[in-house]
Design an enzyme around this catalytic site. Sequence first.
Site, short mmCIF file in Angstrom:
data_model
loop_
_atom_site.label_atom_id
_atom_site.label_comp_id
_atom_site.label_asym_id
_atom_site.label_seq_id
_atom_site.Cartn_x
_atom_site.Cartn_y
_atom_site.Cartn_z
N ASP A 22 0.05 -2.28 -7.44
CA ASP A 22 0.24 -3.14 -6.23
C ASP A 22 1.03 -4.32 -6.88
OD1 ASP A 22 -2.05 -4.34 -7.22
OD2 ASP A 22 -2.70 -4.85 -5.54
N GLU B 182 -7.09 1.23 2.31
CA GLU B 182 -5.59 0.89 1.46
C GLU B 182 -4.62 0.53 2.43
OE1 GLU B 182 -5.71 0.28 -1.32
OE2 GLU B 182 -7.41 1.15 -2.08
N TYR C 52 2.20 3.43 -3.90
CA TYR C 52 1.03 2.77 -4.26
C TYR C 52 -0.36 3.49 -3.61
CZ TYR C 52 -3.04 -0.18 -3.63
OH TYR C 52 -4.58 -0.55 -3.48
#
Length: 301
Positions: free
Chosen positions: A138, A37, A120
């Site tokens: 996102d 991520e 996020y």
Amino acid sequence: MTEPDFATLVSRWYERNARDLPWRKPDVGAWAILVSEVMLQQTPVVRVVPAWEAWMARWPVPAALAADSPAEAIRMWGRLGYPRRAVRLRDCAVAIVERHGGDVPDRLDHLLALPGVGTYTARAVAAFAYGQRHPVVDTNVRRVVCRAVAGEPDAGPATRPADLVATEELLPVEPAAAALTSAAIMELGAVVCTARSPRCAGCPVEGICAWRASGRVAPEGPSRRPQRYAGTDRQVRGLLLGVLRETTGPVPRQRLDQVWTDDVQRSRALAGLVTDGLVEPVGEASYRLVGDGPPAAPALA
DNA sequence: AAATCGTGGAA
DNA sequence: TTTCCAAGATT
């Protein structure tokens, strides 16, 4: 009988069309998810895949990264861009060791408190690694929801609370199904409902898309602010870091001076790298990546 | 809250 | 060639 809802349609599509990305394998842990991520922040998937493989092979657990130097993290980061992320990811590993015994926390508030982890990323880890029911928003999800639900051509510049609410309302009640749906919406935005030329033919929600129904109106006005790069401090920072990354240990300032002729801008860029924890001065006239070698000599008694 | 922070590929 | 933009976070 009722028609399948948005979440069902997208999830079914995802189960048949999801890309085979390494961090989506069933046995990857939370650390692997977290690393992916962070690397994927503003960086395309194709560039992340090899970097992620190398990173995980070298530092399979947070404690391994925490025990290594920022300099090594910066080097392993390679040319993914935004190298501050490498330092923050290492800071994050240190925090995970210190606060959570080396295990990536599963609570949203604990995740949010980690360096480099924002709205996020915290939600992505909680949902994808731990199967919790949180909206994961996102740029892709924002665009898909904005188009399909609100019928608007484009999303705002940044994720807002309203985006989280709008997305949450689409998620199934069951946590695992909700997490799957979030991944599915994200995937849809990445490969079908793209920013430039969306491929509506073949989109699983074409029939219930508000934007499609309204004729896909184009965004209004001149797009966003120009994103020039040449001649900016960013470019100079990149050049300076490129030299330091390819050299082990201290680099004479004289050598760094060669990457950019403007003294003022070059000095400002170098100072910024120091401020950001990427570079440190060594002696009177040399610089190195932070921790790239033995620590500065302690003061003698 | 607007600015800043890399990099490279495709349109 | 230039422009756009790609799983954001931080200050």
